[in-house]
Design a protein around this motif. Structure first.
Motif, PDB file in Angstrom:
ATOM      1  N   ASP A 133       0.069  -4.164   6.005  1.00  0.00           N
ATOM      2  CA  ASP A 133       0.074  -3.059   5.040  1.00  0.00           C
ATOM      3  C   ASP A 133      -1.254  -2.927   4.297  1.00  0.00           C
ATOM      4  OD1 ASP A 133       0.057  -5.102   3.175  1.00  0.00           O
ATOM      5  OD2 ASP A 133       2.111  -4.780   2.489  1.00  0.00           O
ATOM      6  N   ASN A 146       0.841  -1.192   0.000  1.00  0.00           N
ATOM      7  CA  ASN A 146       0.000   0.000   0.000  1.00  0.00           C
ATOM      8  C   ASN A 146       0.878   1.245   0.000  1.00  0.00           C
ATOM      9  OD1 ASN A 146      -1.827   2.075   0.442  1.00  0.00           O
ATOM     10  ND2 ASN A 146      -3.119   0.833   1.798  1.00  0.00           N
ATOM     11  N   ARG A 147       0.915   1.943  -1.118  1.00  0.00           N
ATOM     12  CA  ARG A 147       1.771   3.124  -1.241  1.00  0.00           C
ATOM     13  C   ARG A 147       1.126   4.373  -0.654  1.00  0.00           C
ATOM     14  NH1 ARG A 147       6.549   0.713  -2.259  1.00  0.00           N
ATOM     15  NH2 ARG A 147       6.377  -0.795  -3.972  1.00  0.00           N
ATOM     16  N   GLU A 148      -0.169   4.292  -0.340  1.00  0.00           N
ATOM     17  CA  GLU A 148      -0.887   5.477   0.117  1.00  0.00           C
ATOM     18  C   GLU A 148      -0.736   5.723   1.613  1.00  0.00           C
ATOM     19  OE1 GLU A 148      -4.898   5.082  -1.142  1.00  0.00           O
ATOM     20  OE2 GLU A 148      -4.410   5.111  -3.286  1.00  0.00           O
ATOM     21  N   ARG A 149      -0.379   4.704   2.357  1.00  0.00           N
ATOM     22  CA  ARG A 149      -0.206   4.884   3.802  1.00  0.00           C
ATOM     23  C   ARG A 149       0.833   3.903   4.319  1.00  0.00           C
ATOM     24  NH1 ARG A 149      -2.415   0.869   6.808  1.00  0.00           N
ATOM     25  NH2 ARG A 149      -3.975  -0.499   5.853  1.00  0.00           N
ATOM     26  N   ASP A 150       1.375   4.213   5.480  1.00  0.00           N
ATOM     27  CA  ASP A 150       2.342   3.319   6.098  1.00  0.00           C
ATOM     28  C   ASP A 150       1.633   2.097   6.668  1.00  0.00           C
ATOM     29  OD1 ASP A 150       4.464   5.021   5.562  1.00  0.00           O
ATOM     30  OD2 ASP A 150       4.222   6.112   7.457  1.00  0.00           O
TER      31      ASP A 150
END
Length: 236
Positions: free
Chosen positions: A212, A185-189
């Motif tokens: 993730d 998930n690149r939108e959140r940690d």
């Protein structure tokens, strides 16, 4: 002519002498990435993030040392030689305590309210390899309970025992090793949790597990992806 030559020779000796003058042992131009250490009685100790004191009462009231100098953000000379009383991050005046069941030249503790159990444990460099610190070395058949913590919290939000504990371990052990895995998930940690395994010994073992949003994973050595069913047990 001789006077001029003698004067030049004296000047040269003076310059050479100045070039050999000791530089500032603390200040330099380097940005040093310190590890979390303490120097005491000629021994070097390093903080163990995989170890939690099972019972805070095992840390005795016996003070075995005190931090005299904090090197982080002060020492910028890469040639600096650490000395007794130096610490990387502990504040000056921090007391160091003996841990019951361990020699002072094996393990010491410092109060730290940000750590599970209330203490930061330091292992002497030569003793550290003798201590169990990897997930694969935890005796699963002796695990009495597993406590789960939100990241940066020191109070468990859940304790697993009995069948839940067994199922949790089974899911961890049956995961798929994926050494090059990166969070999806690149939108959140990812959401991180601490899991602490208690075996009845003075020291419990702590590890991090993450979700993730696509996969749940942890690092027993290499990264391992765990069956998503584990989310049912991770949920508060």
């Amino acid at each position: 002519m001789k006077i001029k030559m003698l004067s030049a020779l004296i000047a040269l000796i003076a310059l050479c002498g100045c070039s050999r003058m000791p530089t500032n042992p603390i200040k330099g131009n380097a940005v040093i990435d310190w590890v979390d250490f303490i120097k005491l009685n000629g021994n070097s100790y390093y903080a163990s993030w995989e170890m939690v004191i099972q019972n805070p009462n095992l840390v005795t009231h016996e003070v075995v040392g005190e931090v005299k100098f904090k090197v982080a953000d002060v020492v910028t000379n890469p040639g600096y030689i650490t000395k007794d009383g130096d610490a990387a991050f502990l504040e000056i005046g921090t007391k160091l305590y003996r841990v019951e069941g361990y020699e002072v030249n094996e393990m010491i503790a410092a109060k730290d309210e940000t750590r599970i159990g209330g203490y930061r444990l330091f292992l002497e460099d030569g003793f550290a390899p003798k201590v169990r610190r990897s997930y694969k070395d935890v005796p699963k058949d002796k695990v009495e309970k597993i406590e789960l913590y939100q990241l940066e919290e020191t109070t468990p939000y859940k304790t697993l025992a009995g069948g839940d504990k067994e199922r949790f371990i089974q899911l961890l052990d049956s995961g798929k090793d994926t050494p090059n895995y990166t969070p999806q998930n690149r939108e959140r940690d990812p959401t991180y949790y601490h899991m602490v395994f208690y075996t009845g010994e003075p020291i419990a073992n702590a590890f991090t597990i993450a979700d993730d949003g696509t996969n749940v994973f942890f690092s027993p050595w290499d990264t391992r992806i765990v069956d998503p069913q584990i989310r049912m047990l991770l949920q508060p």
